[in-house]
Design a protein around this motif. Structure first.
Motif, PDB file in Angstrom:
ATOM      1  N   GLU A 193       0.795  -1.228   0.000  1.00 20.38           N
ATOM      2  CA  GLU A 193       0.000   0.000   0.000  1.00 20.38           C
ATOM      3  C   GLU A 193       0.829   1.282   0.000  1.00 20.38           C
ATOM      4  OE1 GLU A 193       0.370  -1.028   4.455  1.00 20.38           O
ATOM      5  OE2 GLU A 193       0.479  -2.034   2.499  1.00 20.38           O
ATOM      6  N   GLU A 194       2.144   1.194   0.123  1.00 21.36           N
ATOM      7  CA  GLU A 194       2.970   2.398   0.257  1.00 21.36           C
ATOM      8  C   GLU A 194       3.259   3.076  -1.082  1.00 21.36           C
ATOM      9  OE1 GLU A 194       6.068   2.821   3.431  1.00 21.36           O
ATOM     10  OE2 GLU A 194       6.090   0.642   3.227  1.00 21.36           O
ATOM     11  N   ASP A 197     -11.528   1.211   0.325  1.00 19.04           N
ATOM     12  CA  ASP A 197     -10.353   0.787   1.074  1.00 19.04           C
ATOM     13  C   ASP A 197      -9.024   1.190   0.452  1.00 19.04           C
ATOM     14  OD1 ASP A 197     -12.119  -0.326   2.834  1.00 19.04           O
ATOM     15  OD2 ASP A 197     -11.826  -2.398   2.161  1.00 19.04           O
ATOM     16  N   SER A 198      -8.997   1.533  -0.839  1.00 19.57           N
ATOM     17  CA  SER A 198      -7.726   1.887  -1.481  1.00 19.57           C
ATOM     18  C   SER A 198      -7.336   3.353  -1.263  1.00 19.57           C
ATOM     19  CB  SER A 198      -7.779   1.592  -2.984  1.00 19.57           C
ATOM     20  OG  SER A 198      -8.714   2.441  -3.625  1.00 19.57           O
ATOM     21  N   HIS A 199      -8.195   4.120  -0.600  1.00 21.95           N
ATOM     22  CA  HIS A 199      -7.895   5.530  -0.340  1.00 21.95           C
ATOM     23  C   HIS A 199      -6.800   5.652   0.728  1.00 21.95           C
ATOM     24  CE1 HIS A 199      -8.347   9.760   0.719  1.00 21.95           C
ATOM     25  NE2 HIS A 199      -9.187   9.908  -0.283  1.00 21.95           N
ATOM     26  N   PRO A 200      -5.808   6.532   0.519  1.00 19.16           N
ATOM     27  CA  PRO A 200      -4.763   6.714   1.537  1.00 19.16           C
ATOM     28  C   PRO A 200      -5.351   7.106   2.887  1.00 19.16           C
ATOM     29  CG  PRO A 200      -4.177   7.852  -0.488  1.00 19.16           C
ATOM     30  CD  PRO A 200      -5.599   7.415  -0.651  1.00 19.16           C
ATOM     31  N   ARG A 201      -4.753   6.566   3.935  1.00 23.82           N
ATOM     32  CA  ARG A 201      -5.178   6.890   5.302  1.00 23.82           C
ATOM     33  C   ARG A 201      -4.299   7.969   5.926  1.00 23.82           C
ATOM     34  NH1 ARG A 201      -7.855   4.164   9.641  1.00 23.82           N
ATOM     35  NH2 ARG A 201      -8.230   2.349   8.321  1.00 23.82           N
ATOM     36  N   PRO A 223       1.987   5.832   3.876  1.00 21.58           N
ATOM     37  CA  PRO A 223       2.368   4.563   4.500  1.00 21.58           C
ATOM     38  C   PRO A 223       1.233   3.544   4.578  1.00 21.58           C
ATOM     39  CG  PRO A 223       1.984   6.197   6.194  1.00 21.58           C
ATOM     40  CD  PRO A 223       1.773   6.899   4.861  1.00 21.58           C
ATOM     41  N   SER A 224      -0.017   4.004   4.436  1.00 14.97           N
ATOM     42  CA  SER A 224      -1.130   3.079   4.673  1.00 14.97           C
ATOM     43  C   SER A 224      -2.395   3.582   3.990  1.00 14.97           C
ATOM     44  CB  SER A 224      -1.387   2.921   6.182  1.00 14.97           C
ATOM     45  OG  SER A 224      -1.732   4.171   6.759  1.00 14.97           O
ATOM     46  N   ASP A 229      -5.056  -4.029  -0.426  1.00 13.28           N
ATOM     47  CA  ASP A 229      -3.679  -4.465  -0.661  1.00 13.28           C
ATOM     48  C   ASP A 229      -2.861  -3.384  -1.341  1.00 13.28           C
ATOM     49  OD1 ASP A 229      -4.203  -6.938   0.457  1.00 13.28           O
ATOM     50  OD2 ASP A 229      -4.620  -7.897  -1.469  1.00 13.28           O
ATOM     51  N   THR A 230      -3.518  -2.538  -2.142  1.00 16.12           N
ATOM     52  CA  THR A 230      -2.826  -1.470  -2.850  1.00 16.12           C
ATOM     53  C   THR A 230      -3.568  -0.151  -2.664  1.00 16.12           C
ATOM     54  OG1 THR A 230      -4.019  -1.953  -4.899  1.00 16.12           O
ATOM     55  CG2 THR A 230      -1.874  -3.027  -4.588  1.00 16.12           C
TER      56      THR A 230
END
Length: 207
Positions: free
Chosen positions: A70-71, A95-99, A153-154, A159-160
């Motif tokens: 994911e980085e 879920d693929s959106h940067p946290r 970083p997350s 997964d990506t």
């Protein structure tokens, strides 16, 4: 803490006021796009496509996906000196959106394992598919910025990671080089594991 935009885009014509986000977020024009680098991008050269006009922030044909996890790590040089004030991040669905986004100013291109020390600012990102959330930056820390490293970083569990748009708001002043020769950093794909990549100053990746 993110602030929400209350700007409409459908008012007709092309009259841009000083508060128009298309004007506020025009700093992408001062990015040296030829030298932008992105580590762990799934498609070579896709990382630089997220630095685009405000009006194209929801253009889903231009994006970057992370590769082996994911980085993502961006090196973003400017053509002069910048005072950064705020950022907008438009990410992928769910879920693929940067946290999170870690921001380092005036660092050379580095690999993931070389990111040492405290970031100049860490943003906790909410899911935003339309660019309505603005993240204020600590202006006192982001004066005289000539380049930034942006580390994702997350994300929210995928997964990506997918990014469509990174918008930067701030003030620009032309650089005075005084005869200083600036090193050129150029990325080349490594057919092996991208997570082992890092930049060096002679135009290639090192592992």
């Amino acid at each position: 803490m993110a602030h929400q935009h209350h700007h409409g885009d459908g008012c007709g014509g092309h009259h841009h006021s000083a508060e128009d986000p298309a004007v506020l977020y025009s700093l992408y024009q001062k990015i040296d796009l030829d030298k932008v680098q992105c580590l762990n991008e799934a498609v070579e050269g896709s990382g630089k496509t997220v630095f685009k006009p405000w009006e194209e922030r929801m253009d889903t044909t231009k994006f970057v996906d992370s590769d082996v996890d994911e980085e993502l790590l961006f090196y973003v040089p400017f053509t002069g000196s910048v005072k950064l004030k705020a950022m907008v991040v438009v990410g992928g669905d769910e879920d693929s959106h940067p946290r999170q986004m870690r921001i380092f100013k005036n660092r050379p291109p580095l690999g993931f394992d070389e990111l040492s020390g405290e970031a100049d600012q860490v943003l906790s990102l909410s899911r935003d598919a339309t660019g309505t959330l603005e993240y204020p930056l600590k202006v006192s820390r982001f004066n005289s910025v000539t380049s930034i490293l942006l580390h994702v970083p997350s994300n929210y569990g995928s997964d990506t990671t997918r990014l469509y748009y990174i918008g930067l708001r701030g003030e620009f002043s032309q650089a005075h080089r005084h005869g200083v020769t600036l090193a050129t950093y150029e990325a080349r794909a490594n057919p092996s594991d991208h997570k082992l990549e890092s930049f060096d100053s002679v135009g290639s990746f090192v592992s």
